[in-house]
Enzyme design. Sequence first.
Site, PDB file in Angstrom:
ATOM      1  N   GLY A 350     -25.795 -25.329 -23.091  1.00  0.00           N
ATOM      2  CA  GLY A 350     -27.196 -25.458 -22.700  1.00  0.00           C
ATOM      3  C   GLY A 350     -27.408 -26.627 -21.754  1.00  0.00           C
ATOM      4  N   TRP A 353     -26.070 -25.579 -18.411  1.00  0.00           N
ATOM      5  CA  TRP A 353     -27.001 -24.633 -17.778  1.00  0.00           C
ATOM      6  C   TRP A 353     -28.027 -25.382 -16.933  1.00  0.00           C
ATOM      7  CZ3 TRP A 353     -32.329 -24.192 -18.182  1.00  0.00           C
ATOM      8  CH2 TRP A 353     -32.897 -23.026 -17.677  1.00  0.00           C
ATOM      9  N   HIS A 354     -28.424 -26.570 -17.392  1.00  0.00           N
ATOM     10  CA  HIS A 354     -29.458 -27.312 -16.685  1.00  0.00           C
ATOM     11  C   HIS A 354     -28.984 -27.871 -15.352  1.00  0.00           C
ATOM     12  CE1 HIS A 354     -31.722 -27.178 -20.478  1.00  0.00           C
ATOM     13  NE2 HIS A 354     -32.777 -27.496 -19.753  1.00  0.00           N
ATOM     14  N   GLY A 355     -27.732 -28.211 -15.232  1.00  0.00           N
ATOM     15  CA  GLY A 355     -27.306 -28.773 -13.967  1.00  0.00           C
ATOM     16  C   GLY A 355     -25.814 -29.022 -13.909  1.00  0.00           C
ATOM     17  N   PHE A 504     -33.024 -26.093 -11.241  1.00  0.00           N
ATOM     18  CA  PHE A 504     -32.171 -25.410 -12.187  1.00  0.00           C
ATOM     19  C   PHE A 504     -32.151 -23.911 -11.976  1.00  0.00           C
ATOM     20  CE2 PHE A 504     -33.865 -29.056 -14.889  1.00  0.00           C
ATOM     21  CZ  PHE A 504     -32.920 -29.924 -14.393  1.00  0.00           C
TER      22      PHE A 504
END
Length: 504
Positions: A350, A353-355, A504
């Site tokens: 997770g 996923w953000h960056g 994102f």
Amino acid sequence: MLDVAQWLPDIVRNNFLTDTLLPWLESDDAKSFCSLQYLAFFVSVFVLYWVMPWKRARVYLLVASSFTFYACWNKQLALLISATTVLDYLIARGLESAAWDRWRRLLLGTSLGVNLGLLAYFKYVNFFLDSLGHVLNSVGMSRSLPVLEVLVPFGISFYTFEAINYTIDVYRRRVRAERNLANFMLFILFFPHLIAGPIVRSRDFLPQIHRTKRWDWPRLQLGVQFFLMGLFKKMAIADHMEEFVRPVFAAPENYGSWAVWVAVVAFAVQIYCDFSGYTDMALGSAHLLGYKLTKNFNMPYLAVNISEFWHRWHISLSSWLRDYLFIPLGGSRGSKWRTSCNLLITMTLGGLWHGASWTFIVWGVLHGLLLIGHRAFRDSCKLRPRLDAILQSPPGTAFRVLATFLCACAGWVFFRATTFTGASSILHRMIVPHHGLTTPLPNRSLWVLGTVLVVGHLVGATSLWKRWAPRLPGPIVGLGYALLLTLALLLAPDTGKAFIYFQF
């Protein structure tokens, strides 16, 4: 300049669109819900949408408008998204009709491979190459790896997860494959949620397309209410908080502990008002077109533990990670050790996923460890009734809310900092008193806006407000909306800031 008029069907091509609206839409500000360009775009779509008497024509209008909305930024990437959408549509049709399990698994693997492969290439390829270069250098194998010029598509993380949840649900036979290509393209491309979510589920959105939309004044009011609330959060609070955050995070070694604490708390306020503000405007835009998007925030800073925080923060992402990653890994069905591993893997991915940065990965790992620690502490409290009673009391609840907020703030340090050096410098100054520069702006504005946010949370959480708000007279409601818009325009900084989650 991109001639976006050629991408519009005849039903939406007219002099106003081609001569006035589209040149505005081609500017960089058009993707921001706070811009006049977006307002002009949305009003034109809104009017055309509701004057059309045919349901199918409305669907085609929204598909064309959504494609145009993205193509004005980059035509090639808009075509790429459309192509992968068509591929997922065909794969889902094949998944539903195929009876041979091996063939169904092959189709699912193809969909996952294409979607995740494109996400990995566009968003993470340079991150992987840079990390590999550091590893090789650390073992004495000096290599100069190339840096690829890759333009990351806006919203790729969001629409990739939407496509994945659809194909997996069709594979599990939890939803039927959509028969109409235009309907499925609208599910993926619908412009209110295309750039930064919320992440919609096919079982929630596709049935809405099939329902006839009728003009509804209460729903129109609800849409305007959501949009203005989001506009106020973004322009009056989030953009203002950035003035406290940016200089301190850019050079934390120059500032004292008080200024660092102010900047960290200001960023916690900023990212909430920025992201939830975008979500509110997306929900409002969708309501004005007769669609309902999923709720994405539920006053997260009132959470009493980190687990509840993730039930209130970015709900569409946390529920996606739970349903399509945590539970398939085994969820909570195994031993405590296995459950802890599943939580850590889920939150680490997770964070990624953000960056494409190690600071985001550390942010995810930290939240995974906090979730594991909360589970252990919760089990410990069950064996200590007196401690549990103290924590459940009003003072104990206030303490738990404060502790959860401080844990979230510690995580936001890694989320906002671009380097580990900067993050460690900020954390060190938060723990050990340091002298240095004071806050960049007077503290009064921070506390005023923070108080507005806290009071709004507390009022919104009361049952009295929920019971009386719908009964307020129309003129009072209209006055409130006008006041909200006026305050947003007056309190906004001279230069607006892009939404944080656009990256994102």
